[in-house]
Design an enzyme around this catalytic site. Sequence first.
Site, PDB file in Angstrom:
ATOM      1  CG  HIS A  89      -1.949   1.071   1.168  1.00 27.77           C
ATOM      2  ND1 HIS A  89      -1.662   2.368   1.534  1.00 27.77           N
ATOM      3  CD2 HIS A  89      -3.234   1.069   0.739  1.00 27.77           C
ATOM      4  CE1 HIS A  89      -2.754   3.109   1.332  1.00 27.77           C
ATOM      5  NE2 HIS A  89      -3.714   2.337   0.856  1.00 27.77           N
TER       6      HIS A  89
ATOM      7  CD  GLU B 130      -5.344   1.726  -3.046  1.00 28.47           C
ATOM      8  OE1 GLU B 130      -6.541   1.706  -2.769  1.00 28.47           O
ATOM      9  OE2 GLU B 130      -4.453   1.786  -2.184  1.00 28.47           O
TER      10      GLU B 130
HETATM   11  P1  PGA Z   1      -9.377   6.206   0.359  1.00 22.91           P
HETATM   12  O1  PGA Z   1      -8.268   5.089   0.623  1.00 22.91           O
HETATM   13  O2  PGA Z   1     -10.577   5.513  -0.220  1.00 22.91           O
HETATM   14  O3  PGA Z   1      -9.631   6.794   1.719  1.00 22.91           O
HETATM   15  O4  PGA Z   1      -8.798   7.175  -0.606  1.00 22.91           O
HETATM   16  C1  PGA Z   1      -8.030   4.068  -0.303  1.00 22.91           C
HETATM   17  C2  PGA Z   1      -6.759   3.341   0.079  1.00 22.91           C
HETATM   18  O5  PGA Z   1      -5.805   4.001   0.526  1.00 22.91           O
HETATM   19  O6  PGA Z   1      -6.695   2.104  -0.031  1.00 22.91           O
END
Ligand code: PGA
Length: 264
Positions: free
Chosen positions: A96, A168
């Site tokens: 992540h 992401e």
């Molecule tokens: P968010 O987080 O939906 O709060 O942007 C997503 C993530 O970091 O997995």
Amino acid sequence: MRKKIIAANWKMHMTQSEAEAFITTFLRELKDNDGVEVVIVPPFTAIPKVSELLSETQNIKVGAQNMHWERSGAFTGEISPAMLRELFVRYVVLGHSERRALFGETNEIVNRKVRAAYEEMLRPIVCIGETLAQRERGDVEKVLSQQLHGSLANVDAKELHETVIAYEPVWAISTFGNGIPAKPDEIHAAIKWIRSILGDLYGEQMATDMRVIYGASVDTEFVPSILGLEGIDGLLPGAASLNYAKFAGIIEAAYKMLHSGEKS
Ligand code: PGA
């Protein structure tokens, strides 16, 4: 056919008792999720309780947010794949952007964890994504390519099958950005690129069979425009997943999209 997946990344939120209250209400709130695999990814301390509460449910699994790559050893403060497996954890989020940015995780570390996950039959959700500076420099493709090659080094196609790739974009994650997801065309281009790299690495069939999902500021209202994109298999909401009604709403929207047209 690739099964849709919606995974709730709770990050460092929810004590065990808060998690218990959430899951109890969420299960009451949730309508049918047939065909949509749901994964709850709590902090380590809430995993036993969440696993227990979900033990009777179909299609709702438990994930972890991180782990060490060794089975056991002198690694103070770490949690091993075997420890997670014993708690009925099925998925593990690896690489992540918060782990990469705040805890120095490199592609090499992510790769060790990915390979360790397979040994315990855990399915990795491997997160990749560019920062704003990298996007502004025009390096999106380069960064995604490096992260994929590095994270999946020495992983063979058989193992890869159960792996989920989460795109992401760091700049769009609610904690770093303004709570607005990347634009559909940006997401679409990235997903297409990710599948083409998977194709180079593992062949066309694998690139088509693998699940690739999107996370960063996902909320109910954005579900149709994101999940409607070609090549997207699911979502990884963070902030929105901390609200049971919103999270159930995201799943419901995904379910409706999946089953729309069946009755007509
Ligand atoms: P968010 O987080 O939906 O709060 O942007 C997503 C993530 O970091 O997995």
